[in-house]
Each structure stands twice: as C-alpha cells, then as structure tokens.
Scaffold this motif. Structure first.
Motif, PDB file in Angstrom:
ATOM      1  N   ARG A   1      27.168  30.171  37.559  1.00  0.00           N
ATOM      2  CA  ARG A   1      28.442  29.713  38.134  1.00  0.00           C
ATOM      3  C   ARG A   1      28.235  28.593  39.138  1.00  0.00           C
ATOM      4  NH1 ARG A   1      32.862  33.769  40.656  1.00  0.00           N
ATOM      5  NH2 ARG A   1      34.528  32.524  39.842  1.00  0.00           N
TER       6      ARG A   1
ATOM      7  N   PHE B   1      24.684  35.514  36.415  1.00  0.00           N
ATOM      8  CA  PHE B   1      26.075  35.054  36.413  1.00  0.00           C
ATOM      9  C   PHE B   1      26.369  34.059  37.546  1.00  0.00           C
ATOM     10  CE2 PHE B   1      30.423  35.663  37.965  1.00  0.00           C
ATOM     11  CZ  PHE B   1      31.188  35.502  36.818  1.00  0.00           C
TER      12      PHE B   1
ATOM     13  N   TYR C   1      38.633  31.411  35.447  1.00  0.00           N
ATOM     14  CA  TYR C   1      37.743  32.498  35.005  1.00  0.00           C
ATOM     15  C   TYR C   1      38.560  33.775  34.829  1.00  0.00           C
ATOM     16  CZ  TYR C   1      34.153  36.081  34.870  1.00  0.00           C
ATOM     17  OH  TYR C   1      33.392  37.156  34.489  1.00  0.00           O
TER      18      TYR C   1
ATOM     19  N   TYR D   1      41.049  36.105  42.569  1.00  0.00           N
ATOM     20  CA  TYR D   1      40.724  35.665  43.932  1.00  0.00           C
ATOM     21  C   TYR D   1      40.658  34.140  43.952  1.00  0.00           C
ATOM     22  CZ  TYR D   1      35.997  35.741  41.926  1.00  0.00           C
ATOM     23  OH  TYR D   1      34.901  35.554  41.109  1.00  0.00           O
TER      24      TYR D   1
ATOM     25  N   SER E   1      36.225  41.972  32.687  1.00  0.00           N
ATOM     26  CA  SER E   1      35.832  41.888  34.096  1.00  0.00           C
ATOM     27  C   SER E   1      36.976  42.453  34.928  1.00  0.00           C
ATOM     28  CB  SER E   1      35.610  40.424  34.493  1.00  0.00           C
ATOM     29  OG  SER E   1      35.523  40.290  35.904  1.00  0.00           O
TER      30      SER E   1
ATOM     31  N   VAL F   1      38.539  43.669  43.671  1.00  0.00           N
ATOM     32  CA  VAL F   1      37.961  42.335  43.650  1.00  0.00           C
ATOM     33  C   VAL F   1      37.940  41.737  45.073  1.00  0.00           C
ATOM     34  CG1 VAL F   1      39.914  40.775  43.252  1.00  0.00           C
ATOM     35  CG2 VAL F   1      37.869  40.521  41.887  1.00  0.00           C
TER      36      VAL F   1
ATOM     37  N   THR G   1      38.096  40.877  37.138  1.00  0.00           N
ATOM     38  CA  THR G   1      38.946  39.685  37.311  1.00  0.00           C
ATOM     39  C   THR G   1      39.952  39.537  36.169  1.00  0.00           C
ATOM     40  OG1 THR G   1      37.288  38.313  36.255  1.00  0.00           O
ATOM     41  CG2 THR G   1      37.247  38.369  38.642  1.00  0.00           C
TER      42      THR G   1
ATOM     43  N   GLY H   1      32.898  45.226  37.921  1.00  0.00           N
ATOM     44  CA  GLY H   1      32.940  44.422  39.149  1.00  0.00           C
ATOM     45  C   GLY H   1      31.627  43.658  39.243  1.00  0.00           C
ATOM     46  N   LEU H   2      31.162  43.412  40.472  1.00  0.00           N
ATOM     47  CA  LEU H   2      29.947  42.600  40.660  1.00  0.00           C
ATOM     48  C   LEU H   2      28.720  43.218  39.997  1.00  0.00           C
ATOM     49  CD1 LEU H   2      29.844  41.509  44.439  1.00  0.00           C
ATOM     50  CD2 LEU H   2      30.617  40.185  42.463  1.00  0.00           C
TER      51      LEU H   2
HETATM   52  C1  8X3 Z   1      32.524  38.718  37.496  1.00  0.00           C
HETATM   53  C2  8X3 Z   1      32.983  39.479  38.684  1.00  0.00           C
HETATM   54  O1  8X3 Z   1      33.950  39.235  41.032  1.00  0.00           O
HETATM   55  O2  8X3 Z   1      32.018  37.832  40.447  1.00  0.00           O
HETATM   56  O3  8X3 Z   1      33.396  38.949  36.435  1.00  0.00           O
HETATM   57  O4  8X3 Z   1      34.206  37.341  39.564  1.00  0.00           O
HETATM   58  S1  8X3 Z   1      33.295  38.417  39.973  1.00  0.00           S
END
Ligand code: 8X3
Ligand code: NDP
Length: 259
Positions: A199, A195, A158, A152, A145, A251, A147, A189-190
């Motif tokens: 989350r 997901f 994560y 952030y 990712s 990000v 990330t 990225g997104l």
């Molecule tokens: C997922 C991308 O920016 O939603 O790995 O964390 S984000």
C-alpha cells in the motif's frame, strides 16, 4: 479425523504472500491438492516445493495476473480440461494502493484496486463457477475485509472494492442457491502481511507503524478460519465471517500498548 477437504483440489489466488500463502500451507496440511496463482513465479515455485514435499499433496502453480481477463479464462479452461473444476476456489488476490484522500489520490491507484479486487475476483469466479454449478458441488471463499463494512479516511476506494466483494459474495450465494455450491465471505481486520508495504509502495517505516503496539492477526490466523469454513459439513455454509485480532474492535478502534 481426516479433514473433509483431504484429496480435494483447491485453487488459491494471491498465494505468493501473506494470507494466500498461509491458506495454501493450511489447506496442504488438511491434505488438499493445490493450484497456486499469483504474478511472482519464483515465490510460487519456492512455496510449491516447500509444501508439496512433506505432505505428499500435489501442488501446481499458475503465473496469472487476475486483471488479465483472457489469461484467467485460458488458464482456467486448461485446468478444467485437465483436472475438472477445483473443489475449492479461494479468491484472495488483492491490494490497497495508497491512502490518499479522494481529492489528492492517484487515479492509477484506483484503477489497480478496482481492476484487481473487483474485476479480477469476478473474472476468476466467472471462469470456474459454471463448472462447479454443472458438477453441483464446490466452495468459493472470497477474502473481503472489515473495510467492506466500515470506511476510514484515505480508504474510500479500497473500501469500495471490499463493499463490492461483500455484495458479489452475497449475490453469488443467492445465484447458486439450489445447487451444491457454497459461497463464503471472510472479512478480516488488520493482518500483518505485505499488505501495508504494498500500500505504501515500499515505505517500511510507514508500513510497520500500522501494526505498532498491537497484536494484529497473522495470515495463519485467517487461514485457520478458511480451513474451518471449507471443512464444514456440506450442508453448512459459513456465509459471512468477520475476524479481528483481539486488540481491534472496529476499523476505527484499536487497543495499542501505551494507548
Ligand atoms: C485491510 C484492513 O484496516 O488495513 O483490509 O484497511 S485495513
Ligand atoms: P499481501 O500483499 O501479502 O498479498 C497479496 C497477494 O495478492 C500476493 O500474493 C500478490 O501476489 C497477489 N496479487 C496482487 N495483485 C495481483 C494480481 N493482479 N494478480 C494476481 N495476484 C495478485 O497482502 P494480504 O495477504 O494481506 O492480502 C490478501 C487479501 O487479503 C487481499 O485481498 C486484501 O485486500 C485482503 N485483506 C488484507 C488485510 C490485511 O490487513 N493484510 C485485511 C483484510 C483483507 P503477486 O504480487 O505475486 O501477484
């Protein structure tokens, strides 16, 4: 031209949804035979029936929780004994759980992320990689990712799991140097999948807000990149790929409609 992976065997973890499902569809389109792993059997069965029929590729499923070390090992041993090691292993199963600050977070959420994204990926890799090295061929694709590069608020753990995926990918690639095995990391990225719903534990409004006013990647976009990576000539290793939707710059940076 026939894709290089046509007739090869690809195992995809986390294939019951999102990016993994899209990778399964894309690799089936490339003519690869598939083994699809996840925990939700009904979804895997439905997907397998859908993609096996038109293309004529063989699709098998495995109901496997990647956190269960014994189950991963047993299922992998069964597969290797029956069909040999997969030519392609896509380590995609993963999740974020919650977005709380470190001083507020649920420790159980940390465990789920670390157990799935880091330990699960390692269990699956350890189960299949020896047979790939022995055979002197194979391709491992780890879904990291962005990330794994930038953090952030609310994403410390994560992100830590995805920094780990980055390190494991880089290190594994070094470990197999000199064999015919390639290891690639793809870092999106997104991506608009389940997901955020996972989350935020089923909170649809909160999940939808993540993608509001921008055009995120789709699972199919990421699958297209995976297809490119695995179909590259054997002497080419796309070791590290970052992929954003056009409206994401990092990000922290997005271009949203009206913003
Ligand atoms: C997922 C991308 O920016 O939603 O790995 O964390 S984000
Ligand atoms: P989804 O929630 O849509 O899919 C996640 C998949 O992982 C599901 O198939 C789920 O299957 C599987 N999974 C989760 N836990 C386990 C487990 N313990 N054992 C086996 N399978 C499991 O999300 P995405 O498709 O978006 O996520 C796929 C990967 O992409 C993850 O690693 C994620 O971190 C990464 N990623 C996602 C981004 C995004 O913005 N969506 C961006 C960057 C990376 P089941 O529940 O049936 O077990």
């Amino acid at each position: 031209m026939t894709p290089r992976v046509s007739g090869q065997l690809a195992l995809v973890t986390g294939a019951s949804s999102g990016i993994g499902e899209a990778i399964a569809r894309r690799l089936a389109g490339d003519g690869a035979n598939l083994v699809l792993w996840a925990r939700r059997e009904k979804r895997l069965t439905r997907l397998a029936e859908e993609i096996a029929a038109p293309g004529g590729v063989a699709v098998d499923i495995g109901v496997v929780d990647v956190r269960d070390r014994d189950a991963v090992r047993d299922e992998a041993e069964r597969l290797i004994a029956a069909r040999g090691a997969p030519d392609i292993l896509v380590n995609n199963a993963g999740l974020a759980a919650g977005m709380a600050l470190v001083h507020d977070a649920e420790v159980d959420d940390w465990d789920r992320m670390i157990d799935t994204n880091v330990k699960g990926l390692l269990y699956v890799t350890r189960a299949f990689l020896p047979a790939m090295v022995e055979r002197d061929s194979g391709q491992v694709v780890n879904i990291g990712s962005i990330t794994g590069r930038q953090v952030y608020p609310g994403a410390s753990v994560y992100a830590a799991t995805k920094y780990a995926v980055q390190a494991i990918t880089e290190g594994t690639n070094l470990d197999v140097l000199g064999t015919g095995v390639r290891v690639s990391g793809i870092h999106p990225g997104l991506v608009d999948t389940e997901f955020s719903l996972v989350r935020f534990k089923g909170d649809e409004d909160r999940a939808r807000a993540v993608y509001k006013g921008l055009e995120p990647l789709t699972g199919a976009d990421v699958a297209e990149v995976v297809s490119y990576v695995v179909n590259a000539p054997p002497h080419v290793n796309l070791a590290d790929v970052v992929v954003f939707g056009e409206s994401q710059g990092s990000v922290h940076h997005f271009h949203r409609d009206g913003g």
